[in-house]
Design a protein around this motif. Structure first.
Motif, mmCIF file in Angstrom:
data_model
loop_
_atom_site.group_PDB
_atom_site.id
_atom_site.type_symbol
_atom_site.label_atom_id
_atom_site.label_comp_id
_atom_site.label_asym_id
_atom_site.label_seq_id
_atom_site.Cartn_x
_atom_site.Cartn_y
_atom_site.Cartn_z
ATOM 1 N N GLY A 59 0.815 -1.209 0.000
ATOM 2 C CA GLY A 59 0.000 0.000 0.000
ATOM 3 C C GLY A 59 0.841 1.247 0.000
ATOM 4 N N TYR A 60 1.116 1.761 1.197
ATOM 5 C CA TYR A 60 1.886 2.998 1.315
ATOM 6 C C TYR A 60 3.306 2.899 0.769
ATOM 7 C CZ TYR A 60 -1.810 5.027 4.173
ATOM 8 O OH TYR A 60 -3.001 5.510 4.614
ATOM 9 N N PRO A 61 4.050 1.806 0.997
ATOM 10 C CA PRO A 61 5.419 1.761 0.460
ATOM 11 C C PRO A 61 5.487 1.920 -1.058
ATOM 12 C CG PRO A 61 5.138 0.090 2.145
ATOM 13 C CD PRO A 61 3.772 0.658 1.879
ATOM 14 N N LEU A 62 4.680 1.153 -1.790
ATOM 15 C CA LEU A 62 4.705 1.276 -3.251
ATOM 16 C C LEU A 62 4.179 2.629 -3.708
ATOM 17 C CD1 LEU A 62 3.664 -2.213 -4.684
ATOM 18 C CD2 LEU A 62 5.929 -1.159 -4.538
ATOM 19 N N THR A 63 3.160 3.134 -3.030
ATOM 20 C CA THR A 63 2.622 4.446 -3.386
ATOM 21 C C THR A 63 3.666 5.534 -3.168
ATOM 22 O OG1 THR A 63 0.380 3.740 -2.809
ATOM 23 C CG2 THR A 63 0.793 6.113 -2.921
ATOM 24 N N ALA A 64 4.400 5.449 -2.047
ATOM 25 C CA ALA A 64 5.444 6.438 -1.778
ATOM 26 C C ALA A 64 6.542 6.379 -2.835
ATOM 27 C CB ALA A 64 6.032 6.208 -0.388
ATOM 28 N N LEU A 65 6.930 5.157 -3.248
ATOM 29 C CA LEU A 65 7.950 5.030 -4.288
ATOM 30 C C LEU A 65 7.459 5.596 -5.616
ATOM 31 C CD1 LEU A 65 9.382 1.450 -3.565
ATOM 32 C CD2 LEU A 65 10.479 3.667 -3.139
ATOM 33 N N ALA A 66 6.195 5.364 -5.939
ATOM 34 C CA ALA A 66 5.646 5.896 -7.189
ATOM 35 C C ALA A 66 5.607 7.422 -7.154
ATOM 36 C CB ALA A 66 4.250 5.333 -7.426
ATOM 37 N N ILE A 67 5.250 7.982 -6.018
ATOM 38 C CA ILE A 67 5.228 9.447 -5.896
ATOM 39 C C ILE A 67 6.632 10.007 -6.037
ATOM 40 C CG2 ILE A 67 4.798 11.347 -4.301
ATOM 41 C CD1 ILE A 67 2.448 9.779 -3.198
ATOM 42 N N LEU A 68 7.609 9.373 -5.368
ATOM 43 C CA LEU A 68 9.001 9.835 -5.456
ATOM 44 C C LEU A 68 9.504 9.770 -6.891
ATOM 45 C CD1 LEU A 68 11.622 10.743 -4.115
ATOM 46 C CD2 LEU A 68 12.147 8.329 -3.667
#
Length: 256
Positions: free
Chosen positions: A230-239
């Protein structure tokens, strides 16, 4: 002859009869109904007074309509609660806990007078997931709507790249309240295309991993994967999106 009887008599108004609030101007100078606002030398009279009106007419950005970062996070709390409760307890407890968490989030935002649409959408989403889980009698049914949603977003992202309307650019400029001028720059369109490809890969990776666990009926592993991806992949995509867009903006040629 007494000359003082022939002199004209001058009558003066009684000062005591005058209204102290009277602002009668000299003859030929009408008194305005109210004092005008001070004018600046450049003719911007009343600009300060008009500023609040212009601010009130400003259209909220997409991010503001979503409630800001806290609103986005709050909308996902019921899902997190279900995943944890299902791992620690059983399906019925997880359903009640998730719906209760959604209600509490909505009440919390109402008390704080924050935008409630993120909480309402989150409550509706967890309600649909809870309904599917309750109808199927399986905890994995709770994750089925999310899998279908991620798959649809992954496909839409790919289609937007082909159509040269990359979804990352549309959302990025929508959040910041900008228009579509960025599409006139091929460099930006290409950069947003790469960023959209990152998001598409993220969504499809969730479908691949979680879909395999769903078919294997591994409910506990599916819940853990839902949290981990959830949050880990979303954070990487945002970065990745920020880095790609900033590089494209930095490499743009300066206007002549």
């Amino acid at each position: 002859m007494n000359d003082h009887h022939d002199a004209p008599t001058t009558r003066f108004p009684r000062v005591t009869d005058a209204d102290p609030r009277d602002r009668t101007a000299p003859i030929g100078r009408p008194v305005p109904d109210r004092d005008p606002a001070p004018s600046a030398p450049d003719g911007t009279a009343g600009a300060e007074a008009a500023a609040p009106e212009r601010a009130a007419e400003r259209t909220p950005t997409l991010l503001e309509q979503m409630g800001g970062p806290t609103g986005i996070v709050a909308s996902t709390i019921p899902v997190v609660v279900f995943v944890v409760a299902n791992v620690l307890a059983d399906l019925r407890t997880a359903i009640y806990a998730a719906v209760g968490a959604g209600v509490l989030v909505l009440l919390w935002r109402l008390v704080r007078r924050d935008p409630v649409m993120p909480a309402i959408s989150g409550l509706l989403g967890v309600g649909v997931c809870a309904l599917v889980a309750n109808q199927t009698g399986e905890a994995r049914g709770f994750y089925l709507p999310g899998l279908l949603y991620s798959g649809a977003l992954g496909v839409v992202a790919l289609v937007s790249i082909v159509a040269r309307w990359p979804l990352a650019g549309v959302i990025w400029h929508g959040i910041n309240g900008h228009g579509t001028e960025w599409r006139a720059d091929p460099r930006l369109v290409r950069a947003y295309g790469w960023a959209t490809a990152v998001w598409s890969a993220t969504f499809l990776a969730k479908v691949g991993v979680q879909g395999a666990l769903y078919l294997a009926d591994a409910e506990t592993a599916l819940g853990v994967a839902r949290l981990a991806m959830g949050y880990p992949l979303t954070a990487l995509a945002i970065l990745a999106t920020v880095l790609i867009v900033r590089r494209a903006e930095r490499d743009r040629p300066a206007p002549a």
